[in-house]
Motif scaffolding. Structure first.
Motif, PDB file in Angstrom:
ATOM      1  N   ASN A 137      14.784   7.785  -9.105  1.00 35.12           N
ATOM      2  CA  ASN A 137      14.068   8.906  -8.968  1.00 35.12           C
ATOM      3  C   ASN A 137      14.685   9.837  -7.623  1.00 35.12           C
ATOM      4  O   ASN A 137      14.203   9.469  -6.646  1.00 35.12           O
ATOM      5  CB  ASN A 137      12.632   8.847  -9.003  1.00 35.12           C
ATOM      6  N   LEU A 138      15.671  10.391  -7.824  1.00 35.89           N
ATOM      7  CA  LEU A 138      16.130  11.103  -6.808  1.00 35.89           C
ATOM      8  C   LEU A 138      15.325  12.391  -5.995  1.00 35.89           C
ATOM      9  O   LEU A 138      15.451  12.569  -4.855  1.00 35.89           O
ATOM     10  CB  LEU A 138      17.473  11.964  -7.238  1.00 35.89           C
ATOM     11  N   GLN A 139      14.371  12.775  -6.800  1.00 32.36           N
ATOM     12  CA  GLN A 139      13.398  13.482  -6.037  1.00 32.36           C
ATOM     13  C   GLN A 139      12.582  12.947  -5.070  1.00 32.36           C
ATOM     14  O   GLN A 139      12.462  13.443  -4.066  1.00 32.36           O
ATOM     15  CB  GLN A 139      12.530  14.510  -7.025  1.00 32.36           C
ATOM     16  N   GLU A 158       0.696  -1.223   0.094  1.00 32.22           N
ATOM     17  CA  GLU A 158       0.072  -0.146   0.094  1.00 32.22           C
ATOM     18  C   GLU A 158       0.802   1.377  -0.029  1.00 32.22           C
ATOM     19  O   GLU A 158       0.486   2.348  -0.563  1.00 32.22           O
ATOM     20  CB  GLU A 158      -0.975   0.047   1.116  1.00 32.22           C
ATOM     21  N   GLY A 159       1.812   1.267   0.832  1.00 36.33           N
ATOM     22  CA  GLY A 159       2.890   2.158   0.753  1.00 36.33           C
ATOM     23  C   GLY A 159       3.523   2.691  -0.577  1.00 36.33           C
ATOM     24  O   GLY A 159       3.530   4.010  -0.964  1.00 36.33           O
ATOM     25  N   LEU A 160       3.786   1.657  -1.408  1.00 42.06           N
ATOM     26  CA  LEU A 160       4.318   2.136  -2.802  1.00 42.06           C
ATOM     27  C   LEU A 160       3.093   2.570  -3.711  1.00 42.06           C
ATOM     28  O   LEU A 160       3.295   3.381  -4.414  1.00 42.06           O
ATOM     29  CB  LEU A 160       4.768   0.726  -3.441  1.00 42.06           C
ATOM     30  N   LYS A 161       1.954   2.145  -3.408  1.00 41.44           N
ATOM     31  CA  LYS A 161       0.787   2.683  -4.354  1.00 41.44           C
ATOM     32  C   LYS A 161       0.527   3.927  -4.124  1.00 41.44           C
ATOM     33  O   LYS A 161       0.176   4.691  -5.117  1.00 41.44           O
ATOM     34  CB  LYS A 161      -0.223   1.734  -3.768  1.00 41.44           C
ATOM     35  N   VAL A 162       0.771   4.186  -2.952  1.00 41.73           N
ATOM     36  CA  VAL A 162       0.465   5.751  -2.321  1.00 41.73           C
ATOM     37  C   VAL A 162       1.643   6.719  -3.412  1.00 41.73           C
ATOM     38  O   VAL A 162       1.063   7.641  -3.702  1.00 41.73           O
ATOM     39  CB  VAL A 162       0.901   6.032  -0.967  1.00 41.73           C
ATOM     40  N   ILE A 163       2.781   6.159  -3.288  1.00 45.55           N
ATOM     41  CA  ILE A 163       3.748   6.758  -4.107  1.00 45.55           C
ATOM     42  C   ILE A 163       3.377   6.782  -5.431  1.00 45.55           C
ATOM     43  O   ILE A 163       3.546   8.005  -6.264  1.00 45.55           O
ATOM     44  CB  ILE A 163       5.189   6.329  -3.824  1.00 45.55           C
ATOM     45  N   ARG A 164       2.811   5.807  -6.153  1.00 44.05           N
ATOM     46  CA  ARG A 164       2.707   5.801  -7.515  1.00 44.05           C
ATOM     47  C   ARG A 164       1.757   6.680  -8.013  1.00 44.05           C
ATOM     48  O   ARG A 164       1.731   7.416  -8.982  1.00 44.05           O
ATOM     49  CB  ARG A 164       2.301   4.330  -7.828  1.00 44.05           C
ATOM     50  N   ASP A 165       0.761   6.847  -6.978  1.00 42.53           N
ATOM     51  CA  ASP A 165      -0.473   7.733  -7.310  1.00 42.53           C
ATOM     52  C   ASP A 165      -0.201   9.051  -7.060  1.00 42.53           C
ATOM     53  O   ASP A 165      -0.537   9.961  -7.908  1.00 42.53           O
ATOM     54  CB  ASP A 165      -1.818   7.444  -6.439  1.00 42.53           C
ATOM     55  N   MET A 166       0.457   9.524  -5.936  1.00 45.77           N
ATOM     56  CA  MET A 166       0.797  10.721  -5.820  1.00 45.77           C
ATOM     57  C   MET A 166       1.742  11.257  -6.539  1.00 45.77           C
ATOM     58  O   MET A 166       1.380  12.727  -7.142  1.00 45.77           O
ATOM     59  CB  MET A 166       1.546  10.704  -4.263  1.00 45.77           C
ATOM     60  N   TYR A 167       3.028  10.739  -7.177  1.00 42.39           N
ATOM     61  CA  TYR A 167       3.643  11.209  -8.101  1.00 42.39           C
ATOM     62  C   TYR A 167       3.245  11.086  -9.652  1.00 42.39           C
ATOM     63  O   TYR A 167       4.052  11.272 -10.594  1.00 42.39           O
ATOM     64  CB  TYR A 167       5.116  10.749  -8.020  1.00 42.39           C
ATOM     65  N   GLY A 168       2.057  10.073  -9.803  1.00 36.43           N
ATOM     66  CA  GLY A 168       1.908   9.724 -11.057  1.00 36.43           C
ATOM     67  C   GLY A 168       2.922   8.978 -11.966  1.00 36.43           C
ATOM     68  O   GLY A 168       3.039   9.237 -12.911  1.00 36.43           O
ATOM     69  N   LEU A 169       3.574   8.058 -11.300  1.00 38.45           N
ATOM     70  CA  LEU A 169       4.286   7.203 -11.830  1.00 38.45           C
ATOM     71  C   LEU A 169       3.937   5.923 -12.824  1.00 38.45           C
ATOM     72  O   LEU A 169       2.689   5.612 -12.519  1.00 38.45           O
ATOM     73  CB  LEU A 169       5.176   6.466 -10.644  1.00 38.45           C
ATOM     74  N   ASN A 170       4.541   5.808 -13.878  1.00 35.80           N
ATOM     75  CA  ASN A 170       3.999   4.595 -14.722  1.00 35.80           C
ATOM     76  C   ASN A 170       4.686   3.388 -14.044  1.00 35.80           C
ATOM     77  O   ASN A 170       5.888   2.838 -14.513  1.00 35.80           O
ATOM     78  CB  ASN A 170       4.642   4.863 -16.048  1.00 35.80           C
ATOM     79  N   GLU A 218      11.687  17.033 -14.989  1.00 36.18           N
ATOM     80  CA  GLU A 218      11.722  17.528 -13.310  1.00 36.18           C
ATOM     81  C   GLU A 218      10.415  16.727 -12.733  1.00 36.18           C
ATOM     82  O   GLU A 218       9.223  16.814 -13.199  1.00 36.18           O
ATOM     83  CB  GLU A 218      11.438  18.818 -13.198  1.00 36.18           C
ATOM     84  N   THR A 219      10.966  16.046 -11.599  1.00 35.46           N
ATOM     85  CA  THR A 219       9.712  15.445 -10.745  1.00 35.46           C
ATOM     86  C   THR A 219       9.413  16.615  -9.559  1.00 35.46           C
ATOM     87  O   THR A 219      10.144  16.678  -9.074  1.00 35.46           O
ATOM     88  CB  THR A 219      10.224  14.396 -10.064  1.00 35.46           C
ATOM     89  N   PRO A 220       8.473  17.193  -9.613  1.00 39.88           N
ATOM     90  CA  PRO A 220       7.732  18.184  -8.779  1.00 39.88           C
ATOM     91  C   PRO A 220       7.927  17.525  -7.320  1.00 39.88           C
ATOM     92  O   PRO A 220       7.399  16.393  -7.118  1.00 39.88           O
ATOM     93  CB  PRO A 220       6.470  18.420  -9.176  1.00 39.88           C
ATOM     94  N   SER A 221       8.399  18.012  -6.204  1.00 40.78           N
ATOM     95  CA  SER A 221       8.455  17.673  -4.888  1.00 40.78           C
ATOM     96  C   SER A 221       7.120  17.424  -4.346  1.00 40.78           C
ATOM     97  O   SER A 221       6.190  18.469  -4.785  1.00 40.78           O
ATOM     98  CB  SER A 221       9.291  18.355  -4.231  1.00 40.78           C
TER      99      SER A 221
END
Length: 324
Positions: free
Chosen positions: A227-229, A173-185, A302-305
């Motif tokens: 992804n360093l950001q 669930e934690g990684l899904k939060v990141i995927r959705d929040m940052y719009g990752l493919n 650029e990945t927005p913070s």
């Protein structure tokens, strides 16, 4: 006399009084103390101290199968640790000094042979010492051979295994939060690879789940794209948790410093806005050279913070695990 039936000539037969039934029902403390009582009945003036006897027995290839796989390693680890659960009332005949480093070494030997008790003991030890990944690793190993709720194990083991099941869900669930929040493919296969039980050696050290996530994005492992950001955001988030800042500060400094020489990162790459350099010379060198030439690894976008948003989400909602 067969080797497994003795410790040495001074204590021959002293360890034969413990039955397999005692160990299999989780009564390892009682079983261990029974061994000491057996020795004491022979006379407290043994020519060889107990720990020395067991170390010699180990060197000869002996074991104590009544304590499960690596049973002799368990006994030696408990003696080095002066563990009350095992030694109990017989502590008076222990003459050596406590040595936690040696205890962990012998617990690890037992754990590698499949001893569930040793695996859970190490999980608890690494939990208390802020090593999230080794905690997860040893709990995962214990879970391989121990059904949750198995009544032959004590409450500590059952709790650890339940924690293991919860941890898999937490990571997923934690990684899904990141995927959705940052719009990752990011595909579900990557999420499942990240959430899978860590039965292999940990890829790095991390003090909690947020720190682990940060280092995964820093190094690009488990199929996660570097992804360093995101790494920076999660390092900062991890540093906010009580008592953890000192453990993640070095990683934050690494991102703030020059990617080539580690000096002061005066400016960032114009494409990704994260990788930093102290001079044009370092930037030009790193674009083509190094273990990870930036030409090959720069996302060129650029990945927005999202740190400001992350700070507003509760630790529970983010499924953060911290051992502070």
């Amino acid at each position: 006399m067969p080797k497994k039936a003795r410790v040495n000539d001074d204590a021959a037969g002293a360890w034969g009084s413990v039955t397999a039934a005692a160990a299999s029902t989780g009564m390892l403390g009682a079983a261990f103390e029974a061994n000491f009582q057996s020795i004491a009945r022979q006379g407290q003036g043994l020519a060889t101290p107990v720990l020395e006897s067991l170390l010699k027995f180990s060197a000869e290839g002996g074991d104590m199968p009544e304590f499960g796989p690596g049973g002799l390693d368990v006994a030696i680890a408990a003696l080095y640790e002066h563990d009350e659960q095992f030694i109990g009332a017989m502590r008076g005949i222990v003459t050596h000094e406590k040595d936690i480093v040696k205890a962990v070494e012998w617990w690890t030997k037992a754990a590698e042979k499949g001893n569930v008790l040793a695996q859970v003991r190490l999980a608890n030890w690494y939990c208390a010492n802020h090593d999230y990944l080794k905690f997860e690793h040893f709990v995962a190993l214990a879970a391989l051979n121990t059904p949750i709720g198995d009544k032959q194990y004590d409450a500590k083991i059952t709790d650890a295994l339940e924690n293991h099941t919860s941890n898999i869900t937490t990571k997923r669930e934690g990684l899904k939060v990141i995927r959705d929040m940052y719009g990752l493919n990011m595909g579900d296969d990557v999420v499942e690879a990240f959430a899978a039980p860590m039965t292999c050696a940990p890829p790095h050290a991390a003090v909690n789940l947020t720190h682990h996530i940060a280092k995964c994005f820093m190094n690009g492992i488990y199929g996660i794209k570097k992804n360093l950001q995101i790494s920076k955001d999660y390092l900062k988030l991890s540093a906010k948790l009580k008592g953890t800042k000192k453990y993640v500060e070095a990683d934050l400094e690494r991102l703030r410093g020059c990617a080539k020489c580690g000096g002061t990162g005066a400016w960032a790459c114009a494409l990704c806005k994260v990788t930093r350099y102290c001079s044009k010379e370092c930037q030009e060198w790193h674009w083509f050279n190094g273990d990870e030439p930036h030409r090959d690894h720069c996302p060129r976008a650029e990945t927005p913070s999202k740190y400001a948003e992350l700070k507003k989400i509760t630790a529970f909602d983010l499924q953060i695990t911290s051992f502070a």
